[in-house]
Enzyme design. Structure first.
Site, short mmCIF file in Angstrom:
data_model
loop_
_atom_site.label_atom_id
_atom_site.label_comp_id
_atom_site.label_asym_id
_atom_site.label_seq_id
_atom_site.Cartn_x
_atom_site.Cartn_y
_atom_site.Cartn_z
N GLU A 1 0.85 -1.20 0.00
CA GLU A 1 0.00 0.00 0.00
C GLU A 1 0.88 1.24 0.00
O GLU A 1 1.76 1.37 0.84
CB GLU A 1 -0.92 -0.01 1.23
CG GLU A 1 -1.65 1.28 1.50
CD GLU A 1 -2.50 1.77 0.33
OE1 GLU A 1 -3.31 0.99 -0.20
OE2 GLU A 1 -2.33 2.95 -0.06
N THR B 1 -12.21 3.05 -0.68
CA THR B 1 -13.24 2.21 -0.08
C THR B 1 -13.69 2.79 1.26
O THR B 1 -14.87 2.73 1.61
CB THR B 1 -12.72 0.77 0.09
OG1 THR B 1 -12.36 0.27 -1.20
CG2 THR B 1 -13.77 -0.14 0.71
N GLY C 1 -23.54 1.46 0.24
CA GLY C 1 -23.78 0.10 0.69
C GLY C 1 -23.32 -0.84 -0.39
O GLY C 1 -22.56 -0.45 -1.28
N VAL D 1 4.21 0.74 -5.53
CA VAL D 1 4.66 -0.07 -6.67
C VAL D 1 4.82 0.84 -7.88
O VAL D 1 3.93 1.62 -8.21
CB VAL D 1 3.68 -1.22 -6.97
CG1 VAL D 1 4.08 -1.94 -8.25
CG2 VAL D 1 3.65 -2.18 -5.79
N HIS E 1 -20.54 12.65 -9.06
CA HIS E 1 -21.57 12.35 -8.05
C HIS E 1 -22.30 13.65 -7.76
O HIS E 1 -21.65 14.69 -7.55
CB HIS E 1 -20.89 11.80 -6.79
CG HIS E 1 -21.84 11.20 -5.80
ND1 HIS E 1 -22.80 11.96 -5.16
CD2 HIS E 1 -21.99 9.94 -5.35
CE1 HIS E 1 -23.49 11.16 -4.35
NE2 HIS E 1 -23.02 9.92 -4.45
N SER F 1 -23.76 11.11 1.16
CA SER F 1 -24.12 9.81 0.61
C SER F 1 -25.44 9.82 -0.15
O SER F 1 -26.37 10.53 0.21
CB SER F 1 -24.23 8.81 1.75
OG SER F 1 -24.83 7.63 1.30
N GLU F 2 -25.49 8.97 -1.17
CA GLU F 2 -26.75 8.76 -1.91
C GLU F 2 -27.85 8.22 -0.99
O GLU F 2 -29.04 8.37 -1.28
CB GLU F 2 -26.48 7.78 -3.05
CG GLU F 2 -27.63 7.58 -3.99
CD GLU F 2 -27.19 6.94 -5.30
OE1 GLU F 2 -26.07 7.20 -5.76
OE2 GLU F 2 -27.98 6.16 -5.84
N ARG G 1 -30.60 10.73 -0.04
CA ARG G 1 -31.75 10.81 -0.95
C ARG G 1 -32.55 9.51 -0.89
O ARG G 1 -33.78 9.52 -0.90
CB ARG G 1 -31.29 11.09 -2.39
CG ARG G 1 -30.95 12.55 -2.64
CD ARG G 1 -30.31 12.75 -4.00
NE ARG G 1 -28.97 12.14 -4.02
CZ ARG G 1 -28.45 11.49 -5.04
NH1 ARG G 1 -29.13 11.33 -6.15
NH2 ARG G 1 -27.25 10.98 -4.96
N HIS H 1 -16.05 11.36 -8.90
CA HIS H 1 -16.27 10.33 -7.89
C HIS H 1 -15.65 8.98 -8.24
O HIS H 1 -14.99 8.37 -7.41
CB HIS H 1 -17.77 10.17 -7.68
CG HIS H 1 -18.13 9.28 -6.53
ND1 HIS H 1 -17.62 9.48 -5.26
CD2 HIS H 1 -18.93 8.20 -6.45
CE1 HIS H 1 -18.09 8.55 -4.45
NE2 HIS H 1 -18.87 7.75 -5.15
N HIS H 2 -15.85 8.50 -9.44
CA HIS H 2 -15.48 7.11 -9.73
C HIS H 2 -15.06 6.98 -11.19
O HIS H 2 -15.67 7.57 -12.08
CB HIS H 2 -16.70 6.23 -9.47
CG HIS H 2 -16.42 4.76 -9.59
ND1 HIS H 2 -16.07 3.97 -8.52
CD2 HIS H 2 -16.42 3.94 -10.67
CE1 HIS H 2 -15.87 2.73 -8.93
NE2 HIS H 2 -16.07 2.69 -10.24
N ARG I 1 -22.03 4.23 -13.14
CA ARG I 1 -22.09 3.19 -12.11
C ARG I 1 -23.25 3.45 -11.16
O ARG I 1 -23.43 4.56 -10.68
CB ARG I 1 -20.78 3.18 -11.30
CG ARG I 1 -20.81 2.17 -10.18
CD ARG I 1 -19.48 2.09 -9.47
NE ARG I 1 -19.13 3.28 -8.74
CZ ARG I 1 -19.65 3.62 -7.55
NH1 ARG I 1 -20.56 2.86 -6.96
NH2 ARG I 1 -19.26 4.73 -6.95
N GLY J 1 -23.73 1.48 -4.94
CA GLY J 1 -23.79 0.14 -4.35
C GLY J 1 -23.09 -0.92 -5.18
O GLY J 1 -22.80 -2.02 -4.69
P1 ADP Z 1 -10.94 -0.42 -4.67
O1 ADP Z 1 -12.23 0.18 -4.24
O2 ADP Z 1 -10.91 -0.87 -6.06
O3 ADP Z 1 -10.45 -1.44 -3.68
P2 ADP Z 1 -9.46 1.71 -3.36
O4 ADP Z 1 -9.32 3.10 -3.86
O5 ADP Z 1 -10.32 1.48 -2.18
O6 ADP Z 1 -9.89 0.80 -4.61
O7 ADP Z 1 -8.04 1.12 -2.96
C1 ADP Z 1 -6.93 1.22 -3.81
C2 ADP Z 1 -5.69 1.29 -2.94
O8 ADP Z 1 -4.52 1.13 -3.75
C3 ADP Z 1 -5.53 2.63 -2.23
O9 ADP Z 1 -5.35 2.41 -0.86
C4 ADP Z 1 -4.31 3.24 -2.89
O10 ADP Z 1 -3.58 4.11 -2.05
C5 ADP Z 1 -3.51 2.00 -3.27
N1 ADP Z 1 -2.53 2.23 -4.35
C6 ADP Z 1 -2.72 2.96 -5.49
N2 ADP Z 1 -1.61 2.95 -6.24
C7 ADP Z 1 -0.68 2.19 -5.59
C8 ADP Z 1 0.68 1.83 -5.85
N3 ADP Z 1 1.32 2.25 -6.94
N4 ADP Z 1 1.31 1.04 -4.95
C9 ADP Z 1 0.69 0.62 -3.81
N5 ADP Z 1 -0.59 0.97 -3.51
C10 ADP Z 1 -1.27 1.73 -4.37
#
Ligand code: ADP
Length: 449
Positions: free
Chosen positions: A34, A43, A49, A156, A243, A255-256, A259, A383-384, A423, A426
């Site tokens: 991470e 997330t 939900g 990464v 959003h 949050s949706e 509504r 948002h997404h 999207r 939910g």
């Molecule tokens: P999803 O809802 O698809 O699980 P999230 O946004 O909740 O996506 O989680 C994606 C996670 O990946 C985040 O915590 C983000 O910081 C992490 N992340 C993004 N790019 C990298 C990277 N290059 N190396 C490590 N972690 C990463």
């Protein structure tokens, strides 16, 4: 040297944690990386939900649903652009994912209404907690019990492949820029979208350049870029969801559910301007058509009591207007009081008298009658990312010729294809759990073959 693993999971959001937990249960040696100081990703911000069909919780309330209905809602909500194989796979496995979470004490038993869903299908925690925080808390505990700790502050940068084109590891850096190599047989990319990367947003959707974003700063599209670098294909990459209910000074999402539980939207003239429960893209566009390009989400104490996040995110931070009657609330909102009192009185009277809503709202017609009353000023925000890496229903990442890249799997917002052009609220939480699990299933089969 970071060590040798069966599977490296990149990103400790919802999809990555589901994958890491599942793969560990199948006996794989897992490394969860991470880049941010804490796990959770976007997330953590999910509030709606988890959509799922034919669940035991729906059955307990006598709600009739079917895989076909959820498939058709998702496909139609996405403007018929989604990939039906991926959509069907998600819907078919949604009830199982609810049971899997429940088996770990992550119980989403309270049903609600969400835009674009034909029946009550969005599953929330009984406690009124926001779903994302609840799941992240529960999954963090599950990781702890299995001895998986996300290696934070580790970004990464690059995927490594051997001479045969198979994944062989990842190159990462720590905050001091020190490179670390993690060797592995398979990688699950779960890095989320690129909703906080203004360069990428501008590249794919220049007109969104000034919009605020609800995304956490780590949402930079890294997984898209480093997977593309080894030949991964993209799909629907320009499909970015705005959003409709984002507080603009702090980019805080309302949050949706608000509504879905009964809030109405009021414009600067003190009037409603449409069915508040249409899909996010349509409601956003209708807000941009209003004077000043904003709206107020107005609701009562009952809606407030159903959503704990209102206190924490809006009341505690002074981002909300509160009054004992609608005239006083209108004054605080600086909208014409006569018009707003008339709009909400007629909304309530129509419900009481069984008269159809003039804007065609048929769901969540809960009268706003329990003071105090609340109003949050909102406008659309990024948002997404619906688009992303092209995958098949087994969560294999595909190259531009449509062939799986050996050892490369992906799940969650980094992938594209399920949500098409829009999207439904939910469906992201459904996607991360169903496909986080799917990615590790396929990855384990690949690793142990
Ligand atoms: P999803 O809802 O698809 O699980 P999230 O946004 O909740 O996506 O989680 C994606 C996670 O990946 C985040 O915590 C983000 O910081 C992490 N992340 C993004 N790019 C990298 C990277 N290059 N190396 C490590 N972690 C990463």
């Amino acid at each position: 040297d970071g060590g040798e693993f069966d599977i490296v999971v990149i990103g400790a959001g919802g999809a990555g944690m589901a994958a890491a937990v599942g793969a560990t249960d199948q006996g794989a040696r897992v490394c969860l990386l991470e880049k941010m100081p804490v796990a959770g990703g976007n997330t953590c911000f999910a509030e709606g939900g988890m959509n799922a069909c034919c669940t035991k919780f729906q059955a307990a309330e006598g709600i009739e649903d079917s895989v076909d209905l959820m498939v058709s809602d998702t496909y139609k909500g996405g403007h018929e652009k989604g990939n039906l194989d991926l959509i069907r796979h998600m819907c078919e496995n949604s009830s199982d994912a609810i049971d899997w979470l429940d088996s770990m004490g992550i119980t989403l038993s309270k049903l609600g209404t969400s835009g674009g869903a034909s029946v009550k299908r969005i599953h929330r925690p009984e406690t009124g907690e926001a779903v994302g925080k609840y799941i992240v808390k529960g999954m963090t505990e599950q990781c702890r019990q299995r001895g998986i700790s996300a290696i934070c502050n580790t970004k990464v940068e690059e995927l490594m492949v051997d001479d045969a084109g198979k994944i062989s590891g990842v190159r990462a850096t720590n905050p001091n820029g020190i490179p670390i190599v993690y060797a592995c047989k398979a990688v699950i990319v779960a890095t989320g979208g690129f909703g906080a990367n203004h360069e990428m947003l501008a590249q794919y959707r220049p007109e969104l350049i000034d919009a605020v974003t609800t995304n956490q700063p780590g949402t930079q599209g890294d997984g898209i870029v480093f997977s593309q670098a080894i030949g991964a294909d993209l799909v629907d990459i320009g499909e970015i969801q705005v959003h409709p209910t984002v507080e603009q000074t702090t980019a805080t999402l309302l949050s949706e559910n608000i509504r879905g539980d009964g809030a109405v939207l009021i414009n600067a003239n003190g009037e409603r301007f449409g069915n508040e429960l249409r899909t996010r893209d349509v409601v956003s566009a209708s807000e941009w058509d209003q004077p000043g390009k904003f709206a107020w989400a107005v609701f009562d104490q009952s809606v407030h009591d159903n959503n704990l996040s209102i206190e924490e995110k809006f009341v505690a931070r002074g981002l909300i207007q509160i009054a004992d009657d609608f005239a006083a609330l209108a004054d605080k909102m600086e909208v014409p009081a006569d018009a707003m009192v008339e709009a909400i009185t007629s909304y309530n009277d129509n419900i009481a008298n069984g008269i159809d809503d003039p804007y065609g709202r048929v769901k969540s017609l809960n009268p706003l009658v329990n003071p105090p009353y609340y109003a949050v000023k909102v406008a659309p925000g990024i948002h997404h990312c619906m688009g992303g890496l092209r995958v098949n229903a087994a969560a294999e990442v595909l190259d531009v010729d449509g062939n799986p890249i050996p050892g490369l799997f992906a799940a969650g917002e980094v992938t594209g294809g399920i949500h098409g052009g829009n999207r439904l609220g939910g469906n992201a939480v459904c996607d991360i759990n169903v496909n986080g699990r799917q990615a590790q299933e396929t990855a384990c089969a690949y690793v142990f073959a």
